[in-house]
Design a protein around this motif. Structure first.
Motif, PDB file in Angstrom:
ATOM      1  N   ALA A 152       0.828  -1.206   0.000  1.00 13.23           N
ATOM      2  CA  ALA A 152       0.000   0.000   0.000  1.00 13.23           C
ATOM      3  C   ALA A 152       0.863   1.256   0.000  1.00 13.23           C
ATOM      4  CB  ALA A 152      -0.932  -0.009   1.207  1.00 13.23           C
ATOM      5  N   THR A 153       1.991   1.219   0.714  1.00 14.70           N
ATOM      6  CA  THR A 153       2.918   2.353   0.718  1.00 14.70           C
ATOM      7  C   THR A 153       3.412   2.631  -0.693  1.00 14.70           C
ATOM      8  OG1 THR A 153       3.686   1.481   2.855  1.00 14.70           O
ATOM      9  CG2 THR A 153       4.903   3.336   1.921  1.00 14.70           C
ATOM     10  N   PHE A 154       3.755   1.567  -1.401  1.00 11.39           N
ATOM     11  CA  PHE A 154       4.251   1.711  -2.769  1.00 11.39           C
ATOM     12  C   PHE A 154       3.159   2.227  -3.704  1.00 11.39           C
ATOM     13  CE2 PHE A 154       7.832  -0.539  -1.200  1.00 11.39           C
ATOM     14  CZ  PHE A 154       8.862  -0.329  -2.102  1.00 11.39           C
ATOM     15  N   MET A 155       1.938   1.798  -3.498  1.00 13.40           N
ATOM     16  CA  MET A 155       0.841   2.275  -4.347  1.00 13.40           C
ATOM     17  C   MET A 155       0.621   3.768  -4.151  1.00 13.40           C
ATOM     18  SD  MET A 155      -0.204  -0.230  -6.221  1.00 13.40           S
ATOM     19  CE  MET A 155      -1.762   0.390  -6.829  1.00 13.40           C
ATOM     20  N   ARG A 156       0.674   4.234  -2.901  1.00 15.90           N
ATOM     21  CA  ARG A 156       0.526   5.673  -2.652  1.00 15.90           C
ATOM     22  C   ARG A 156       1.664   6.449  -3.315  1.00 15.90           C
ATOM     23  NH1 ARG A 156      -0.632   3.827   2.570  1.00 15.90           N
ATOM     24  NH2 ARG A 156       1.389   4.560   3.364  1.00 15.90           N
ATOM     25  N   SER A 157       2.855   5.895  -3.236  1.00 13.01           N
ATOM     26  CA  SER A 157       4.015   6.535  -3.847  1.00 13.01           C
ATOM     27  C   SER A 157       3.843   6.633  -5.362  1.00 13.01           C
ATOM     28  CB  SER A 157       5.286   5.744  -3.512  1.00 13.01           C
ATOM     29  OG  SER A 157       6.419   6.299  -4.126  1.00 13.01           O
ATOM     30  N   MET A 158       3.452   5.550  -5.989  1.00 12.81           N
ATOM     31  CA  MET A 158       3.240   5.540  -7.447  1.00 12.81           C
ATOM     32  C   MET A 158       2.207   6.581  -7.865  1.00 12.81           C
ATOM     33  SD  MET A 158       3.060   1.579  -8.578  1.00 12.81           S
ATOM     34  CE  MET A 158       3.572   0.514  -7.254  1.00 12.81           C
ATOM     35  N   PHE A 159       1.118   6.659  -7.117  1.00  9.01           N
ATOM     36  CA  PHE A 159       0.049   7.609  -7.447  1.00  9.01           C
ATOM     37  C   PHE A 159       0.577   9.039  -7.396  1.00  9.01           C
ATOM     38  CE2 PHE A 159      -3.826  10.078  -6.490  1.00  9.01           C
ATOM     39  CZ  PHE A 159      -4.629   9.665  -7.542  1.00  9.01           C
ATOM     40  N   SER A 160       1.495   9.300  -6.441  1.00  7.73           N
ATOM     41  CA  SER A 160       2.038  10.650  -6.293  1.00  7.73           C
ATOM     42  C   SER A 160       2.973  11.030  -7.431  1.00  7.73           C
ATOM     43  CB  SER A 160       2.779  10.779  -4.959  1.00  7.73           C
ATOM     44  OG  SER A 160       4.063  10.155  -5.010  1.00  7.73           O
ATOM     45  N   LEU A 161       3.475  10.042  -8.187  1.00  4.80           N
ATOM     46  CA  LEU A 161       4.496  10.298  -9.205  1.00  4.80           C
ATOM     47  C   LEU A 161       3.942  10.432 -10.621  1.00  4.80           C
ATOM     48  CD1 LEU A 161       7.316   7.846  -8.017  1.00  4.80           C
ATOM     49  CD2 LEU A 161       7.139  10.308  -7.615  1.00  4.80           C
ATOM     50  N   ARG A 162       2.653  10.181 -10.796  1.00  4.69           N
ATOM     51  CA  ARG A 162       2.139  10.089 -12.164  1.00  4.69           C
ATOM     52  C   ARG A 162       2.298  11.414 -12.910  1.00  4.69           C
ATOM     53  NH1 ARG A 162      -1.770  11.289  -8.718  1.00  4.69           N
ATOM     54  NH2 ARG A 162      -3.710  12.313  -9.358  1.00  4.69           N
ATOM     55  N   HIS A 163       2.063  12.549 -12.249  1.00  6.41           N
ATOM     56  CA  HIS A 163       2.184  13.834 -12.935  1.00  6.41           C
ATOM     57  C   HIS A 163       3.651  14.192 -13.177  1.00  6.41           C
ATOM     58  CE1 HIS A 163      -2.056  14.392 -12.747  1.00  6.41           C
ATOM     59  NE2 HIS A 163      -2.103  14.532 -11.432  1.00  6.41           N
ATOM     60  N   TYR A 164       4.530  13.732 -12.304  1.00  6.31           N
ATOM     61  CA  TYR A 164       5.964  13.991 -12.477  1.00  6.31           C
ATOM     62  C   TYR A 164       6.484  13.393 -13.773  1.00  6.31           C
ATOM     63  CZ  TYR A 164      10.934  12.761 -12.028  1.00  6.31           C
ATOM     64  OH  TYR A 164      12.268  12.547 -12.267  1.00  6.31           O
ATOM     65  N   PHE A 165       6.140  12.147 -14.038  1.00  8.17           N
ATOM     66  CA  PHE A 165       6.634  11.503 -15.249  1.00  8.17           C
ATOM     67  C   PHE A 165       6.121  12.215 -16.505  1.00  8.17           C
ATOM     68  CE2 PHE A 165       6.902   7.615 -12.424  1.00  8.17           C
ATOM     69  CZ  PHE A 165       8.290   7.663 -12.326  1.00  8.17           C
ATOM     70  N   SER A 166       4.897  12.701 -16.477  1.00 15.18           N
ATOM     71  CA  SER A 166       4.362  13.451 -17.598  1.00 15.18           C
ATOM     72  C   SER A 166       5.094  14.788 -17.745  1.00 15.18           C
ATOM     73  CB  SER A 166       2.865  13.699 -17.397  1.00 15.18           C
ATOM     74  OG  SER A 166       2.332  14.451 -18.463  1.00 15.18           O
TER      75      SER A 166
END
Length: 298
Positions: free
Chosen positions: A66-80
């Motif tokens: 779950a920690t990793f899922m929250r982290s991934m969600f926070s990064l989606r705009h960064y990669f774009s």
């Protein structure tokens, strides 16, 4: 064709070469979706020695899936955003600031736990290279992406290996053990991704053993090769030797081509978990390998 008509035709060709704003946004968003998908693919992979998965937390007591899922969600705009920055030919200082901001968002999302610091750097630089290749109408092959990254930002990446005043765990360990981390990988154009992870992944796919097995083989190949600052920080020279030895034996036995590969991989997982060793650097590089494979044309 007179000079005026020729100039008009050249301007029209240049306008056609640049995507319209909506198309460019879609391209950057799709690149980000693929990048996040690659982080998810690394998370769900199992068995995965010492690392967090959907099955268990490996060597970690402070984080879970779950920690990793929250982290991934926070990064989606960064990669774009960093893909768009690459398209716009942004200098390295801009890319670096985007990464710093992304790390801050990650830490807020995870209550201060470092889940993806290495991935922010390696996948971020790859997304920037993907954007730059798009702007230059370069087909995103593995070799061309690496070349774009080094030609455009190589000098700054080299300087980035020793930023003044930095005191991250990775840099402390690198100083103590001469271990290579994400910064050093970046300075050389992610050699572990292009020269170790990607060939291992593609070899397994070519043998018909499927993507899951290909990712397992790529991970173990990376574990056997990388001087992982995550491992050195937790286990020093002895821990690093343990990881390299176990992973090297897995590769030597033929990896997932061996009939008992899963049992051996699970034994590696139990051993590293018992010793609190976590090859997180190899995991980040696996996600980067998956990203290159997903976007690169053979």
């Amino acid at each position: 064709m007179n000079q005026h008509a020729r100039a008009h035709a050249e301007c029209k060709a240049l306008r056609c070469a640049v995507p319209d704003p909506a198309a460019l946004r879609r391209f950057c968003a799709e690149t980000a979706r693929i990048a996040v998908g690659c982080l998810h693919a690394e998370l769900v992979l199992y068995p995965k020695p010492g690392l967090v998965s959907l099955v268990d937390n490996g060597s970690h007591t402070d984080m879970n899936a779950a920690t990793f899922m929250r982290s991934m969600f926070s990064l989606r705009h960064y990669f774009s955003a960093i893909c768009r920055a690459g398209f716009d030919d942004a200098p390295f200082a801009v890319l670096r600031q985007l990464g710093i901001d992304a790390e801050a968002r990650m830490l807020r999302a995870t209550a201060g736990i470092n889940t993806h610091r290495g991935a922010i750097f390696s996948l971020g630089m790859l997304c920037a290279a993907i954007g730059r290749a798009k702007a230059q109408a370069i087909a995103p092959g593995a070799e061309s992406l690496r070349a774009v990254m080094l030609i455009r930002w190589g000098e700054e990446l080299t300087a980035h290996t020793r930023p003044g005043g930095a005191a991250s765990h990775g840099l402390q360990v690198a100083d103590r053990h001469a271990a290579s981390g994400a910064r050093e990988e970046g300075a050389l154009g992610l050699p572990s991704v292009f020269e170790v992870g990607l060939p291992a992944l593609r070899l397994t796919l070519a043998a018909g053993r499927g993507m899951h097995n290909a990712r397992i083989d790529a991970l173990f190949a990376l574990m056997a090769h990388v001087s992982d600052t995550n491992v050195f920080y937790r286990g020093g020279q002895e821990g690093a030797a343990t990881v390299r030895c176990l992973a090297g034996d897995f590769v030597a036995m033929g990896g997932t081509a061996h009939g008992d590969w899963r049992a051996y991989a699970l034994e590696c997982h139990r051993t590293l978990t018992a010793q609190k060793l976590s090859p997180g650097g190899a995991a980040d590089l696996l996600a980067a390998t998956c990203l290159v494979h997903a976007v690169a044309r053979p």
